[in-house]
Design a protein around this motif. Structure first.
Motif, PDB file in Angstrom:
ATOM      1  N   ARG A 142      -3.657  -2.382   6.431  1.00 45.33           N
ATOM      2  CA  ARG A 142      -4.127  -2.177   5.155  1.00 45.33           C
ATOM      3  C   ARG A 142      -1.961  -1.208   5.307  1.00 45.33           C
ATOM      4  O   ARG A 142      -2.084  -0.528   5.809  1.00 45.33           O
ATOM      5  CB  ARG A 142      -4.745  -1.473   5.012  1.00 45.33           C
ATOM      6  N   PRO A 143      -1.760  -1.595   4.453  1.00 47.05           N
ATOM      7  CA  PRO A 143      -0.389  -1.248   3.560  1.00 47.05           C
ATOM      8  C   PRO A 143      -0.836   0.372   3.973  1.00 47.05           C
ATOM      9  O   PRO A 143       0.380   1.513   4.281  1.00 47.05           O
ATOM     10  CB  PRO A 143       0.483  -1.410   2.233  1.00 47.05           C
ATOM     11  N   TYR A 144      -1.699   1.517   3.006  1.00 42.86           N
ATOM     12  CA  TYR A 144      -1.655   2.495   3.168  1.00 42.86           C
ATOM     13  C   TYR A 144      -3.695   2.839   2.689  1.00 42.86           C
ATOM     14  O   TYR A 144      -3.914   1.712   2.772  1.00 42.86           O
ATOM     15  CB  TYR A 144      -1.172   3.519   1.672  1.00 42.86           C
ATOM     16  N   PRO A 145      -3.768   3.968   3.251  1.00 42.96           N
ATOM     17  CA  PRO A 145      -4.985   4.093   3.231  1.00 42.96           C
ATOM     18  C   PRO A 145      -5.401   4.131   1.508  1.00 42.96           C
ATOM     19  O   PRO A 145      -4.630   4.766   1.024  1.00 42.96           O
ATOM     20  CB  PRO A 145      -5.132   5.311   3.532  1.00 42.96           C
ATOM     21  N   VAL A 194       7.421  -0.763  -0.366  1.00 41.40           N
ATOM     22  CA  VAL A 194       5.473  -0.913   0.303  1.00 41.40           C
ATOM     23  C   VAL A 194       5.115  -2.069  -0.728  1.00 41.40           C
ATOM     24  O   VAL A 194       4.405  -2.884   0.794  1.00 41.40           O
ATOM     25  CB  VAL A 194       5.051   0.177  -0.482  1.00 41.40           C
ATOM     26  N   ALA A 195       5.851  -2.688  -1.620  1.00 46.36           N
ATOM     27  CA  ALA A 195       4.978  -3.886  -2.315  1.00 46.36           C
ATOM     28  C   ALA A 195       5.869  -5.483  -1.278  1.00 46.36           C
ATOM     29  O   ALA A 195       5.415  -6.173  -1.014  1.00 46.36           O
ATOM     30  CB  ALA A 195       5.556  -3.787  -3.982  1.00 46.36           C
ATOM     31  N   ARG A 266       1.053   8.118  -6.411  1.00 45.97           N
ATOM     32  CA  ARG A 266       0.633   9.249  -6.834  1.00 45.97           C
ATOM     33  C   ARG A 266       0.086   9.902  -7.349  1.00 45.97           C
ATOM     34  O   ARG A 266      -0.476  11.087  -7.401  1.00 45.97           O
ATOM     35  CB  ARG A 266       1.026   8.678  -9.075  1.00 45.97           C
ATOM     36  N   ALA A 267      -1.602   8.457  -7.770  1.00 48.50           N
ATOM     37  CA  ALA A 267      -2.337   9.447  -7.420  1.00 48.50           C
ATOM     38  C   ALA A 267      -3.217   9.830  -6.444  1.00 48.50           C
ATOM     39  O   ALA A 267      -3.812  10.919  -6.915  1.00 48.50           O
ATOM     40  CB  ALA A 267      -3.586   8.466  -8.339  1.00 48.50           C
ATOM     41  N   ARG A 268      -2.702   9.385  -5.227  1.00 46.17           N
ATOM     42  CA  ARG A 268      -3.583   9.760  -3.764  1.00 46.17           C
ATOM     43  C   ARG A 268      -3.175  11.332  -3.196  1.00 46.17           C
ATOM     44  O   ARG A 268      -2.864  11.489  -2.722  1.00 46.17           O
ATOM     45  CB  ARG A 268      -3.697   8.808  -3.169  1.00 46.17           C
ATOM     46  N   TYR A 269      -1.367  10.777  -3.910  1.00 45.26           N
ATOM     47  CA  TYR A 269      -0.269  11.962  -2.593  1.00 45.26           C
ATOM     48  C   TYR A 269       0.567  12.941  -3.774  1.00 45.26           C
ATOM     49  O   TYR A 269       1.152  12.523  -4.732  1.00 45.26           O
ATOM     50  CB  TYR A 269       0.630  11.402  -1.847  1.00 45.26           C
ATOM     51  N   ALA A 277       4.551   8.835   4.977  1.00 43.52           N
ATOM     52  CA  ALA A 277       3.851   8.964   6.128  1.00 43.52           C
ATOM     53  C   ALA A 277       2.799   8.744   6.458  1.00 43.52           C
ATOM     54  O   ALA A 277       1.940   8.400   7.498  1.00 43.52           O
ATOM     55  CB  ALA A 277       3.575  10.657   5.936  1.00 43.52           C
ATOM     56  N   ALA A 278       1.707   8.809   5.254  1.00 46.09           N
ATOM     57  CA  ALA A 278       0.825   7.503   5.540  1.00 46.09           C
ATOM     58  C   ALA A 278       0.939   5.825   5.230  1.00 46.09           C
ATOM     59  O   ALA A 278      -0.172   5.458   5.825  1.00 46.09           O
ATOM     60  CB  ALA A 278      -0.027   8.177   3.902  1.00 46.09           C
ATOM     61  N   VAL A 279       2.048   5.668   5.189  1.00 47.41           N
ATOM     62  CA  VAL A 279       2.383   4.413   5.358  1.00 47.41           C
ATOM     63  C   VAL A 279       2.174   3.205   6.022  1.00 47.41           C
ATOM     64  O   VAL A 279       2.996   3.608   7.653  1.00 47.41           O
ATOM     65  CB  VAL A 279       3.629   3.714   4.209  1.00 47.41           C
ATOM     66  N   SER A 280       1.549   2.203   6.741  1.00 48.10           N
ATOM     67  CA  SER A 280       1.205   1.653   7.881  1.00 48.10           C
ATOM     68  C   SER A 280       1.414  -0.176   7.690  1.00 48.10           C
ATOM     69  O   SER A 280       0.284  -0.752   8.605  1.00 48.10           O
ATOM     70  CB  SER A 280      -0.450   2.057   8.393  1.00 48.10           C
ATOM     71  N   ALA A 281       2.168  -0.222   7.137  1.00 50.62           N
ATOM     72  CA  ALA A 281       2.423  -1.919   6.262  1.00 50.62           C
ATOM     73  C   ALA A 281       3.160  -2.263   7.513  1.00 50.62           C
ATOM     74  O   ALA A 281       2.787  -3.794   8.314  1.00 50.62           O
ATOM     75  CB  ALA A 281       3.377  -1.673   5.479  1.00 50.62           C
ATOM     76  N   SER A 282       3.966  -1.667   8.450  1.00 49.37           N
ATOM     77  CA  SER A 282       4.220  -2.475   9.655  1.00 49.37           C
ATOM     78  C   SER A 282       3.102  -2.321  11.240  1.00 49.37           C
ATOM     79  O   SER A 282       3.861  -3.166  11.959  1.00 49.37           O
ATOM     80  CB  SER A 282       6.076  -2.156  10.224  1.00 49.37           C
TER      81      SER A 282
END
Length: 313
Positions: A142-145, A194-195, A266-269, A277-282
């Motif tokens: 998942r690219p981010y939570p 991210v996109a 923007r709504a989450r962070y 720091a939460a991005v995990s696309a890789s």
């Protein structure tokens, strides 16, 4: 295209560039994992290999029957035959990651169903190597939570609510580049990055270009994947796909997705730094959870789409 190259293209085309963990087959069986503890199971997943056979034919048949999906102009002339059959080999962790990415999609619906049989075959391979009593393995991309796009493969039951659970995590790269500092300076830059990476995982430009120039069914799967992504993101990539200009197609898809990502982040962070720091696309995270199964057996298997019967993760 020869069989080796053909298999490699499909492997990377619909499953993305998941490289897996360098591993040797230890030959360990389900009984060889002492107590099914997370660390021990994680070692087996990382160091044991398996060969799985699967078919792309169900994905072609599903594509031809889904007129209601709003995807037109892409139809498979054939939906069965030796050209749809595949064999792949890798570490169990790498195979789980490939299946998670290969069946990824929006809102828990795969972009295409070409990898459904791979997911089932990988789950079977993992379950044959480790005991799933009191054990759950989840491979998640998942690219981010909370992102609207992602993929998951689950093996085993969900932990009971009243049991203490031990866990171990290993990661497998997707092939997407990590974020650079200049891409995290503001929400707009971060969302674009991210996109870009999300689209690149779902449709790697270089490999998709080769696939579009190939014969059927390889080219048909590539065109259908782009048609499904375009329909999901409400953008047209028809011209770019017809020209096999996958970089242009991916730019259009990423541009359409970026606004959704930015609104979400923007709504989450509170800051771009926190979001980055939460991005995990890789990477694909493979999580092993274990608990005392003395009061619980294998009576609540995960559903075929990798989610628990209750729809949880």
């Amino acid at each position: 295209m020869n069989a080796t190259v053909d298999a490699a293209v499909f492997f990377l085309l619909l499953g993305a560039a998941v490289l897996g963990v360098t591993a040797a087959d230890t030959g360990e069986s389900a009984a060889a994992v002492d107590g099914d503890r997370p660390d021990a199971v994680g070692t087996v997943l990382a160091t044991s290999t398996a060969t799985v056979n699967y078919s792309l034919a169900p994905g072609a048949r599903r594509a031809n029957s889904e007129e209601a999906d709003g995807v037109s102009g892409v139809r498979f002339e054939r939906t069965a035959g030796p050209e749809f059959e595949r064999t792949t080999h890798g570490s169990l962790a790498g195979l789980l990651a490939r299946a998670a990415v290969g069946t990824a999609g929006f809102d828990d619906a795969p972009v295409t169903h070409a990898r459904d049989d791979l997911r089932a075959a990988v789950r079977g391979a993992v379950a044959s190597r480790i005991s799933t009593v009191g054990l759950r393995v989840d491979a998640v991309w998942r690219p981010y939570p909370g992102a609207p796009v992602g993929g998951r493969v689950a093996v085993g039951d969900s932990p009971p609510d009243d049991e203490a659970v031990d866990a171990a995590t290993l990661t497998v790269p997707t092939g997407a580049e990590p974020l650079s500092p200049r891409e995290t300076r503001d929400f707009a830059s971060l969302s674009g990055a991210v996109a870009d990476r999300t689209v690149d995982v779902l449709a790697p430009a270089g490999r998709m270009r080769l696939a579009l120039r190939d014969d059927a069914p390889v080219s048909t799967f590539a065109r259908y994947r782009y048609a499904r992504l375009a329909a999901e993101l409400n953008v047209s990539v028809t011209g770019a796909v017809a020209d096999a200009d996958t970089r242009a197609a991916n730019r259009r898809l990423a541009s359409a997705f970026a606004s959704r990502v930015e609104s979400d982040l923007r709504a989450r962070y509170d800051s771009p730094e926190a979001a980055a720091a939460a991005v995990s696309a890789s990477e694909v995270r493979v999580v092993v959870r274990a608990w005392d199964a003395g009061r619980r057996g294998n009576d609540a298997d995960a559903t075929d789409d990798g989610r628990t019967p209750e729809g949880g993760r």
